[in-house]
Design an enzyme around this catalytic site. Structure first.
Site, PDB file in Angstrom:
ATOM      1  N   ASP A  71       0.733  -1.141   0.137  1.00  0.00           N
ATOM      2  CA  ASP A  71      -0.021  -0.200  -0.033  1.00  0.00           C
ATOM      3  C   ASP A  71       1.019   1.269  -0.002  1.00  0.00           C
ATOM      4  O   ASP A  71       2.003   0.837   0.718  1.00  0.00           O
ATOM      5  CB  ASP A  71      -0.903  -0.052   1.351  1.00  0.00           C
ATOM      6  CG  ASP A  71      -2.079   0.804   1.053  1.00  0.00           C
ATOM      7  OD1 ASP A  71      -1.931   1.921   1.217  1.00  0.00           O
ATOM      8  OD2 ASP A  71      -3.225   0.389   0.923  1.00  0.00           O
ATOM      9  N   GLY A  73      -5.298   5.094   2.533  1.00  0.00           N
ATOM     10  CA  GLY A  73      -5.043   4.052   3.292  1.00  0.00           C
ATOM     11  C   GLY A  73      -4.517   4.697   4.685  1.00  0.00           C
ATOM     12  O   GLY A  73      -4.006   5.887   4.548  1.00  0.00           O
ATOM     13  N   LEU A  79       5.734  -3.783  -9.024  1.00  0.00           N
ATOM     14  CA  LEU A  79       5.491  -4.779  -8.112  1.00  0.00           C
ATOM     15  C   LEU A  79       6.524  -5.892  -7.826  1.00  0.00           C
ATOM     16  O   LEU A  79       6.311  -7.052  -8.362  1.00  0.00           O
ATOM     17  CB  LEU A  79       3.983  -5.306  -8.077  1.00  0.00           C
ATOM     18  CG  LEU A  79       3.287  -5.888  -6.685  1.00  0.00           C
ATOM     19  CD1 LEU A  79       3.490  -4.981  -5.710  1.00  0.00           C
ATOM     20  CD2 LEU A  79       1.940  -6.346  -7.408  1.00  0.00           C
ATOM     21  N   ALA A 137     -10.473  -6.210  -7.778  1.00  0.00           N
ATOM     22  CA  ALA A 137     -11.532  -5.355  -6.951  1.00  0.00           C
ATOM     23  C   ALA A 137     -12.018  -4.454  -8.306  1.00  0.00           C
ATOM     24  O   ALA A 137     -11.435  -3.164  -8.460  1.00  0.00           O
ATOM     25  CB  ALA A 137     -11.142  -4.698  -5.914  1.00  0.00           C
ATOM     26  N   TYR A 143     -12.003   6.930 -12.982  1.00  0.00           N
ATOM     27  CA  TYR A 143     -12.468   5.754 -12.112  1.00  0.00           C
ATOM     28  C   TYR A 143     -12.911   4.610 -12.864  1.00  0.00           C
ATOM     29  O   TYR A 143     -12.408   3.382 -13.132  1.00  0.00           O
ATOM     30  CB  TYR A 143     -12.985   6.175 -10.979  1.00  0.00           C
ATOM     31  CG  TYR A 143     -13.642   4.949  -9.849  1.00  0.00           C
ATOM     32  CD1 TYR A 143     -12.277   4.428  -9.110  1.00  0.00           C
ATOM     33  CD2 TYR A 143     -14.872   4.581  -9.687  1.00  0.00           C
ATOM     34  CE1 TYR A 143     -12.745   3.329  -8.312  1.00  0.00           C
ATOM     35  CE2 TYR A 143     -15.007   3.443  -8.758  1.00  0.00           C
ATOM     36  CZ  TYR A 143     -13.886   2.923  -8.086  1.00  0.00           C
ATOM     37  OH  TYR A 143     -14.263   1.901  -7.025  1.00  0.00           O
TER      38      TYR A 143
HETATM   39  P1  NAD Z   1      -9.791   2.822   0.236  1.00  0.00           P
HETATM   40  O1  NAD Z   1      -9.144   4.039  -0.468  1.00  0.00           O
HETATM   41  O2  NAD Z   1      -9.979   2.798   1.670  1.00  0.00           O
HETATM   42  O3  NAD Z   1      -8.637   1.628  -0.025  1.00  0.00           O
HETATM   43  C1  NAD Z   1      -7.845   1.668  -1.251  1.00  0.00           C
HETATM   44  C2  NAD Z   1      -6.231   1.531  -0.719  1.00  0.00           C
HETATM   45  O4  NAD Z   1      -5.537   1.492  -1.794  1.00  0.00           O
HETATM   46  C3  NAD Z   1      -5.888   2.446   0.252  1.00  0.00           C
HETATM   47  O5  NAD Z   1      -5.324   1.877   1.133  1.00  0.00           O
HETATM   48  C4  NAD Z   1      -4.829   3.381  -0.769  1.00  0.00           C
HETATM   49  O6  NAD Z   1      -3.512   4.006   0.166  1.00  0.00           O
HETATM   50  C5  NAD Z   1      -4.312   2.135  -1.638  1.00  0.00           C
HETATM   51  N1  NAD Z   1      -3.710   2.565  -2.904  1.00  0.00           N
HETATM   52  C6  NAD Z   1      -4.470   3.550  -3.790  1.00  0.00           C
HETATM   53  N2  NAD Z   1      -3.410   3.459  -4.647  1.00  0.00           N
HETATM   54  C7  NAD Z   1      -2.398   2.793  -4.571  1.00  0.00           C
HETATM   55  C8  NAD Z   1      -1.131   2.623  -5.416  1.00  0.00           C
HETATM   56  N3  NAD Z   1      -0.835   3.118  -6.587  1.00  0.00           N
HETATM   57  N4  NAD Z   1      -0.219   1.707  -4.949  1.00  0.00           N
HETATM   58  C9  NAD Z   1      -0.275   1.005  -3.568  1.00  0.00           C
HETATM   59  N5  NAD Z   1      -1.548   1.230  -2.757  1.00  0.00           N
HETATM   60  C10 NAD Z   1      -2.699   2.183  -3.468  1.00  0.00           C
HETATM   61  O7  NAD Z   1     -10.980   2.176  -0.439  1.00  0.00           O
HETATM   62  P2  NAD Z   1     -11.743   0.992  -0.316  1.00  0.00           P
HETATM   63  O8  NAD Z   1     -13.273   1.401  -0.269  1.00  0.00           O
HETATM   64  O9  NAD Z   1     -11.197  -0.024   0.450  1.00  0.00           O
HETATM   65  O10 NAD Z   1     -11.600   0.338  -1.748  1.00  0.00           O
HETATM   66  C11 NAD Z   1     -10.638  -0.662  -1.859  1.00  0.00           C
HETATM   67  C12 NAD Z   1     -10.968  -1.260  -3.279  1.00  0.00           C
HETATM   68  O11 NAD Z   1     -12.239  -1.769  -3.625  1.00  0.00           O
HETATM   69  C13 NAD Z   1     -10.729  -0.302  -4.615  1.00  0.00           C
HETATM   70  O12 NAD Z   1      -9.915  -0.873  -5.638  1.00  0.00           O
HETATM   71  C14 NAD Z   1     -12.240  -0.036  -4.970  1.00  0.00           C
HETATM   72  O13 NAD Z   1     -12.378   0.667  -6.450  1.00  0.00           O
HETATM   73  C15 NAD Z   1     -12.892  -1.303  -4.733  1.00  0.00           C
HETATM   74  N6  NAD Z   1     -14.493  -0.900  -4.486  1.00  0.00           N
HETATM   75  C16 NAD Z   1     -14.615  -0.630  -3.210  1.00  0.00           C
HETATM   76  C17 NAD Z   1     -16.119  -0.077  -3.108  1.00  0.00           C
HETATM   77  C18 NAD Z   1     -16.510   0.292  -1.616  1.00  0.00           C
HETATM   78  O14 NAD Z   1     -17.947   0.608  -1.615  1.00  0.00           O
HETATM   79  N7  NAD Z   1     -15.743   0.479  -0.578  1.00  0.00           N
HETATM   80  C19 NAD Z   1     -16.990  -0.312  -4.141  1.00  0.00           C
HETATM   81  C20 NAD Z   1     -16.501  -0.917  -5.443  1.00  0.00           C
HETATM   82  C21 NAD Z   1     -15.260  -0.986  -5.523  1.00  0.00           C
END
Ligand code: NAD
Ligand code: UDP
Length: 338
Positions: free
Chosen positions: A31, A36, A61, A114, A145
């Protein structure tokens, strides 16, 4: 298993890490902490089965330990977050996804993407089934997005078809629960934060648009079932109980007992009018059904926020600033329709 979770310090990612560690797996959490929080994984850092790597997966990665599965969750997810990071959002959906797929390919590991209900855009078909192709504005503000995730799905299928990678695509609908940032700008956190601060609840538009909200524990069971399976997907994961944004506001006010009023604000550009997952495929292929209703899930979430009064109070200015045109509102305010 050893599972690599990108975005593992985020809201969903950290709950996935917990679930995997609790059942005896090892986890490598990668991360960049852009959206996050270290607090989400602090309780895991001392465990031998858990490793945290701070890195931007769009840049690469390079993990040399063998892994059995890669769960690719890194991406900004809240609309204000991806509006503030448009290029990073496109990068992590495209380059970041390719790096995660290459790692899975090198390790002959299971790969789970995801993806999101945003694939369906402002859907002309309701409820949304996985065979609906969607109605997405490719150049609007949400496209950074939506199109990043659509590209990520295409790339995932290409790796499956050309290289035989064992891939799976999940389309996740709105999910909420503990560990969301109080100021992340999503509707559940905004309403709870506003209610607990006795501030007005900010309804965008007339509040008649719908969403279907899933509690995080339910969702994580489905995600892990997908990691454990060899299902290609796409599979919708979400709670099919649909409600309007106004109904959600009423529910939050009832659960918190807050005296807050509601305020109406401009609807963001391209805000989808309705969202409800058809989940027969998840039930059939993964044996998955959500179990926690909104009343119970919101109560648990409200309790969690109540136990962090300082964060909730501090979020008041941030929430107002980001969403309704106060200081610092430029990015999101400019994206709202008149
Ligand atoms: P979040 O913002 O809490 O988590 C995303 C995490 O990814 C964060 O910890 C962030 O620091 C990390 N991140 C972002 N870009 C990065 C990069 N380039 N390299 C490394 N880390 C990176 O959001 P979430 O709600 O936990 O969503 C997580 C995933 O689930 C996402 O891919 C999102 O598109 C998908 N998603 C979530 C929802 C929801 O309702 N929560 C719905 C649809 C899809
Ligand atoms: N929304 C709202 N008030 C807020 C935040 C969001 O009325 O303070 C609305 C938003 O316009 C959308 C719905 O709630 O119609 C869900 O928004 P969210 O950002 O949580 O998720 P998404 O739009 O990505 O589904």
């Amino acid at each position: 298993m050893r599972v690599l979770v990108t975005g593992g310090a985020g809201f969903l990612g950290s709950h996935i890490c917990d679930f995997l560690i609790n059942r005896g797996d090892s986890v490598i959490c990668v991360d960049d902490l852009s959206t996050g929080r270290p607090a989400n994984i602090r309780h895991l850092l001392e465990l031998p089965a858990f490793e945290f790597v701070k890195a931007d997966v769009s840049a690469g990665l390079d993990i040399d330990r063998p892994v059995d599965a890669v769960a690719h969750f890194a991406s900004p997810a809240s609309p204000p977050d991806y509006h503030q990071r448009p290029l990073e959002t496109l990068a992590v959906g495209s380059r970041g996804t390719e790096h995660a797929l290459r790692l899975a390919d090198r390790n002959q590991a299971r790969f789970v993407l995801a993806s999101t209900s945003e694939i369906y855009g402002d859907p002309a078909v309701h409820p949304q089934r996985e065979d609906y192709w969607g109605n997405v504005n490719p150049i609007g503000p949400r496209s950074v997005y939506d199109e990043a995730k659509r590209f990520a799905e295409a790339l995932t299928m290409a790796y499956r078809r050309t290289l035989g990678v064992n891939t799976g695509i999940l389309r996740i609908f709105n999910t909420y629960g503990p560990r969301m940032r109080p100021h992340d700008g999503r509707v559940v956190t905004s309403f709870i934060t506003q209610a607990l601060n006795s501030d007005p609840l900010t309804i965008y538009g007339d509040g008649s648009q719908t969403r279907s909200f899933c509690y995080v524990d339910d969702l994580v069971r489905g995600i892990v079932a997908m990691i454990d399976s060899s299902e290609a997907g796409p599979v919708n994961l979400g709670n099919p109980r649909e409600r309007t944004v106004s109904e959600l506001a009423e529910l939050v006010l009832a659960i918190t007992g807050s005296p807050s009023a509601v305020e109406y604000h401009r609807l963001p550009v391209d805000d989808p009018t309705r969202r409800r997952p058809e989940i027969a495929k998840a039930q059939r292929e993964l044996g998955w059904l959500p179990q926690v209703d909104a009343e119970e899930g919101l109560r648990r979430t409200v309790d969690w926020f109540r136990s962090r009064p300082d964060e909730v109070a501090a979020a008041a200015t941030l929430v107002a600033g980001e969403q309704v045109g106060g200081s610092g509102a430029v990015a999101f305010g400019q994206l709202q329709a008149s």
